[in-house]
Structures are given as C-alpha cells and as structure tokens.
Design an enzyme around this catalytic site. Sequence first.
Site, mmCIF file in Angstrom:
data_model
loop_
_atom_site.group_PDB
_atom_site.id
_atom_site.type_symbol
_atom_site.label_atom_id
_atom_site.label_comp_id
_atom_site.label_asym_id
_atom_site.label_seq_id
_atom_site.Cartn_x
_atom_site.Cartn_y
_atom_site.Cartn_z
ATOM 1 N N GLU A 83 -73.752 21.191 85.837
ATOM 2 C CA GLU A 83 -74.633 20.735 86.911
ATOM 3 C C GLU A 83 -75.614 19.657 86.439
ATOM 4 O O GLU A 83 -76.236 19.784 85.386
ATOM 5 C CB GLU A 83 -75.410 21.916 87.500
ATOM 6 N N CYS A 146 -77.967 30.702 92.084
ATOM 7 C CA CYS A 146 -77.710 29.853 90.914
ATOM 8 C C CYS A 146 -78.659 28.656 90.902
ATOM 9 O O CYS A 146 -79.302 28.352 89.891
ATOM 10 C CB CYS A 146 -76.263 29.348 90.914
ATOM 11 N N HIS A 170 -71.158 26.149 85.926
ATOM 12 C CA HIS A 170 -70.481 27.021 86.882
ATOM 13 C C HIS A 170 -69.053 27.290 86.399
ATOM 14 O O HIS A 170 -68.369 26.382 85.931
ATOM 15 C CB HIS A 170 -70.448 26.371 88.273
#
Length: 198
Positions: A83, A146, A170
């Site tokens: 991310e 998350c 992830h």
Amino acid sequence: MDAERRLLLTGFEPWADHAANPAEVLARRLDGWRHRGWRVCGVVLPVALDAGPAVLTAARRDLRPHAVLHLGLAASRPGLTVERWAHNVADFPLPDNRGAQPRGEPLAEDGPTRLAATLPVAAAVHALAATGVPATPSASAGQFVCNAVLYASLRWAAAARFAGPVGFVHLPSPQTLALDTQERALERLLRWLVAAQL
C-alpha cells in the site's frame, strides 16, 4: 543498551465469512523470526475500529519497535499488494467484529486527507516479486479496519518523528496463493527491509 532491533509485524483476526485470516497466521508464524540483529514481534489485532488502533498503540509502547509492517487480507486480489497510502475515511461495507459500521466518516477530524507509507513501496514490491509471487503496488488500503490501522500508524509516526519504515502488505486468500508461498515472500521482504536499515 538493547542492541536487538525489533520489527513490529501485525496481522488481523478472522472477520466476516473468513474462517481464518492469513494475516493472523503469518504474523504468528513469523513471530520470533531473526535476521542480522533484528527480531520480528508478531501481534494479532482485532478487526474493530475502536480496538485495533488501541491494541496497536499498546504494542508500540511495550515493544518500542524500529520498524512497523502491517499485514491484512484482501481476498479478491490475485497477489500481494504493497500500500502507498492510508486515507482519512472509514466507510465500512459491512460491520466490523464489534458491530461498528461507519459510513463515510473521517478517522481523525483534524487529520490530513491521506498519509503516505514510509516503507519504500517500489523496492518492497521488487523484494516480494523476486520470489516469483505476483506482487504490485496499491493506491488504496481500502476503507475498512486495515486502512484505519495504517492511518493510525502513519499519524503516530509523523507525530513521533519515527525514523523507521511503516508499511502495509495486503495478502490474497490461501486459495489463491498458498500460505507457505506467501510466507517465503514475506521472509524475502523482511530480509530486504533489515538490510535496508543497516
């Protein structure tokens, strides 16, 4: 003086219709992993907006980590994704494990719209992909727990002037990519991360 350096690795408990969560399994498996003076401290977080960040805060206080890496499940994705951003929004498509379901609410009223991960995303993707697994960058950690945990970590890091990397990976479902394969990829990422901090 404590010469050992600690990497806080978090995963999440199962949620919704997921009977198991690979992020929890791998955080537990990698707990205690050591490499070149570093030790991984695995912590499992609740999937709850009012509890996940609080457990994370306690873990940071107790462990005083030198790097932070979060793991979460993105079952619909075909590979591992690193991310780039956490966004200041909670817009839960379903209730968390304690029944909360904010829709379009800010995580922090006075917080920035988004915060950038301090883990070098391109290099982390390269480290994962070097093991032969599908790995890509992602521009959104979602709008569920998350994202809330990553946002809380990055906000703390900015306020505390934390020098170490903070990032989020992830994971796909184990049906898409075997857990042992995901574990090998994460170990490669951890070795790269440790080397980058030396």
